[in-house]
Structures are given as structure tokens and as C-alpha cells.
Design a protein around this motif. Structure first.
Motif, PDB file in Angstrom:
ATOM      1  N   PRO A  15       0.626  -1.519   0.069  1.00  0.00           N
ATOM      2  CA  PRO A  15      -0.156  -0.195  -0.067  1.00  0.00           C
ATOM      3  C   PRO A  15       0.786   1.302  -0.069  1.00  0.00           C
ATOM      4  N   ALA A  16       0.319   2.687  -0.108  1.00  0.00           N
ATOM      5  CA  ALA A  16       1.421   3.979  -0.806  1.00  0.00           C
ATOM      6  C   ALA A  16       1.614   3.834   0.774  1.00  0.00           C
ATOM      7  N   ALA A  17       2.560   5.054   0.762  1.00  0.00           N
ATOM      8  CA  ALA A  17       2.648   4.918   2.308  1.00  0.00           C
ATOM      9  C   ALA A  17       2.372   6.511   2.573  1.00  0.00           C
ATOM     10  N   GLY A  18       1.920   7.456   1.298  1.00  0.00           N
ATOM     11  CA  GLY A  18       1.122   9.237   0.922  1.00  0.00           C
ATOM     12  C   GLY A  18       2.324   9.737   0.411  1.00  0.00           C
ATOM     13  N   PRO A  19       1.785  11.179  -0.054  1.00  0.00           N
ATOM     14  CA  PRO A  19       1.942  11.485  -0.642  1.00  0.00           C
ATOM     15  C   PRO A  19       3.348  11.950  -0.418  1.00  0.00           C
ATOM     16  N   ARG A  20       4.671  12.242  -1.187  1.00  0.00           N
ATOM     17  CA  ARG A  20       5.911  12.591  -0.753  1.00  0.00           C
ATOM     18  C   ARG A  20       5.810  13.961  -0.996  1.00  0.00           C
ATOM     19  N   ARG A  21       6.972  13.928  -0.235  1.00  0.00           N
ATOM     20  CA  ARG A  21       7.217  15.546   0.712  1.00  0.00           C
ATOM     21  C   ARG A  21       8.555  16.050  -0.223  1.00  0.00           C
ATOM     22  N   LEU A  22       8.947  17.172  -0.518  1.00  0.00           N
ATOM     23  CA  LEU A  22      10.560  17.712  -1.343  1.00  0.00           C
ATOM     24  C   LEU A  22      10.905  18.530   0.574  1.00  0.00           C
ATOM     25  N   VAL A  23      12.025  17.944   0.881  1.00  0.00           N
ATOM     26  CA  VAL A  23      12.307  17.849   2.225  1.00  0.00           C
ATOM     27  C   VAL A  23      13.325  18.330   2.497  1.00  0.00           C
ATOM     28  N   ARG A  24      14.223  18.703   3.301  1.00  0.00           N
ATOM     29  CA  ARG A  24      15.885  18.790   3.786  1.00  0.00           C
ATOM     30  C   ARG A  24      15.864  17.685   3.469  1.00  0.00           C
ATOM     31  N   SER A  25      17.135  17.246   3.431  1.00  0.00           N
ATOM     32  CA  SER A  25      18.194  15.679   4.280  1.00  0.00           C
ATOM     33  C   SER A  25      18.573  15.895   5.061  1.00  0.00           C
ATOM     34  N   ARG A  26      18.702  15.535   6.520  1.00  0.00           N
ATOM     35  CA  ARG A  26      19.629  15.484   7.435  1.00  0.00           C
ATOM     36  C   ARG A  26      20.464  14.829   7.217  1.00  0.00           C
ATOM     37  N   ASP A  27      20.616  13.424   7.115  1.00  0.00           N
ATOM     38  CA  ASP A  27      22.052  12.486   6.438  1.00  0.00           C
ATOM     39  C   ASP A  27      22.824  12.816   4.638  1.00  0.00           C
ATOM     40  N   ASP A  28      22.219  13.191   4.567  1.00  0.00           N
ATOM     41  CA  ASP A  28      23.031  13.542   2.870  1.00  0.00           C
ATOM     42  C   ASP A  28      23.039  15.331   2.109  1.00  0.00           C
ATOM     43  N   ARG A  29      24.075  15.553   3.203  1.00  0.00           N
ATOM     44  CA  ARG A  29      24.232  17.017   3.208  1.00  0.00           C
ATOM     45  C   ARG A  29      25.631  17.815   3.182  1.00  0.00           C
ATOM     46  N   TRP A  30      25.422  18.092   2.665  1.00  0.00           N
ATOM     47  CA  TRP A  30      27.021  19.197   1.837  1.00  0.00           C
ATOM     48  C   TRP A  30      27.023  20.374   2.980  1.00  0.00           C
ATOM     49  N   VAL A  31      25.920  21.395   2.629  1.00  0.00           N
ATOM     50  CA  VAL A  31      25.768  22.725   2.597  1.00  0.00           C
ATOM     51  C   VAL A  31      24.786  22.760   4.092  1.00  0.00           C
ATOM     52  N   ALA A  32      23.350  22.533   3.473  1.00  0.00           N
ATOM     53  CA  ALA A  32      22.073  22.411   3.933  1.00  0.00           C
ATOM     54  C   ALA A  32      21.252  21.287   3.494  1.00  0.00           C
ATOM     55  N   GLY A  33      21.683  20.924   3.203  1.00  0.00           N
ATOM     56  CA  GLY A  33      20.790  19.660   2.393  1.00  0.00           C
ATOM     57  C   GLY A  33      19.860  20.220   1.151  1.00  0.00           C
ATOM     58  N   VAL A  34      19.791  20.321   1.058  1.00  0.00           N
ATOM     59  CA  VAL A  34      18.458  21.171  -0.259  1.00  0.00           C
ATOM     60  C   VAL A  34      19.341  19.905  -1.326  1.00  0.00           C
ATOM     61  N   CYS A  35      20.740  19.779  -2.323  1.00  0.00           N
ATOM     62  CA  CYS A  35      20.680  19.274  -3.157  1.00  0.00           C
ATOM     63  C   CYS A  35      20.273  17.760  -2.307  1.00  0.00           C
ATOM     64  N   GLY A  36      20.493  17.017  -1.347  1.00  0.00           N
ATOM     65  CA  GLY A  36      20.033  15.823  -1.179  1.00  0.00           C
ATOM     66  C   GLY A  36      18.348  15.504  -0.903  1.00  0.00           C
ATOM     67  N   GLY A  37      17.722  16.831   0.060  1.00  0.00           N
ATOM     68  CA  GLY A  37      16.395  16.534  -0.763  1.00  0.00           C
ATOM     69  C   GLY A  37      16.319  16.254  -1.748  1.00  0.00           C
ATOM     70  N   VAL A  38      16.329  17.004  -2.628  1.00  0.00           N
ATOM     71  CA  VAL A  38      15.592  17.076  -4.495  1.00  0.00           C
ATOM     72  C   VAL A  38      15.807  15.891  -4.767  1.00  0.00           C
ATOM     73  N   ALA A  39      17.157  15.172  -4.559  1.00  0.00           N
ATOM     74  CA  ALA A  39      17.342  14.136  -5.731  1.00  0.00           C
ATOM     75  C   ALA A  39      16.802  13.331  -4.663  1.00  0.00           C
ATOM     76  N   LYS A  40      16.369  12.829  -3.334  1.00  0.00           N
ATOM     77  CA  LYS A  40      15.069  12.084  -2.601  1.00  0.00           C
ATOM     78  C   LYS A  40      14.253  11.532  -3.649  1.00  0.00           C
ATOM     79  N   TYR A  41      13.839  13.261  -3.163  1.00  0.00           N
ATOM     80  CA  TYR A  41      12.866  13.225  -3.830  1.00  0.00           C
ATOM     81  C   TYR A  41      12.211  12.892  -5.807  1.00  0.00           C
ATOM     82  N   PHE A  42      12.752  12.870  -6.329  1.00  0.00           N
ATOM     83  CA  PHE A  42      13.289  12.488  -7.761  1.00  0.00           C
ATOM     84  C   PHE A  42      13.713  11.055  -7.686  1.00  0.00           C
ATOM     85  N   GLY A  43      14.280  10.484  -6.812  1.00  0.00           N
ATOM     86  CA  GLY A  43      15.489   9.484  -7.024  1.00  0.00           C
ATOM     87  C   GLY A  43      16.506   9.029  -8.018  1.00  0.00           C
ATOM     88  N   VAL A  44      16.890   9.898  -7.915  1.00  0.00           N
ATOM     89  CA  VAL A  44      18.487  10.018  -8.527  1.00  0.00           C
ATOM     90  C   VAL A  44      19.810  10.350  -7.505  1.00  0.00           C
TER      91      VAL A  44
END
Length: 78
Positions: A15-44
Motif C-alpha cells: 500500500p502507498a505510504a502517502g504523498p511524497r514531500r520535498l524536504v531537506r535531507s538530514r543525512d545526505d548534506r554538504w551545506v544545507a541538505g537541499v540537494c540531498g532532499g531534491v535527489a531523494k524526491y526525484f530518485g536520483v
């Protein structure tokens, strides 16, 4: 004597877990986690997103850096 208990379905999609949210990553970050969050959202890969941001900032004369800063402020942290 057989019981009439339902059996759980086998296979198929979970079953679907719910809608995806675009959030900053806590684990995959160099500066603020924006790129990590975008990458996770789009699956790249997050390094690919970082590379695109750096190249886009150079080619766009800093306009993508401004977009990054705005995303840093507006995107919630996971």
C-alpha cells in the motif's frame, strides 16, 4: 472442517505510504541538505544534483545559487 478466514494477498504492490514531500535531507548534506532532499524526491544520485547546481550556478551567473538559498529557507527539514 475449514475455516473461512481471509488470507493475506501474496505479491503485488504494498500500500502507498502517502504523498511524497520535498524536504531537506538530514543525512545526505554538504551545506544545507537541499540537494540531498531534491535527489531523494526525484530518485536520483545526490552528487548528480550537486553537479547540476554547481554548473548551473556558473552558467547562470549565480541565479541557481539564489534559488538554492531560497530553497534552504523554504524547504522544511526532514
Amino acid at each position: 472442517m475449514t475455516e473461512n478466514t481471509p488470507t493475506p494477498p501474496t505479491g503485488g504492490n504494498p500500500p502507498a505510504a502517502g504523498p511524497r514531500r520535498l524536504v531537506r535531507s538530514r543525512d545526505d548534506r554538504w551545506v544545507a541538505g537541499v540537494c540531498g532532499g531534491v535527489a531523494k524526491y526525484f530518485g536520483v544520485d545526490s552528487n548528480l544534483v550537486r553537479l547540476v547546481v554547481v554548473i548551473g550556478t556558473i552558467i547562470g551567473f549565480g541565479s541557481l545559487l539564489l534559488a538554492y538559498l531560497v530553497a534552504w529557507v523554504l524547504m522544511p527539514e526532514e
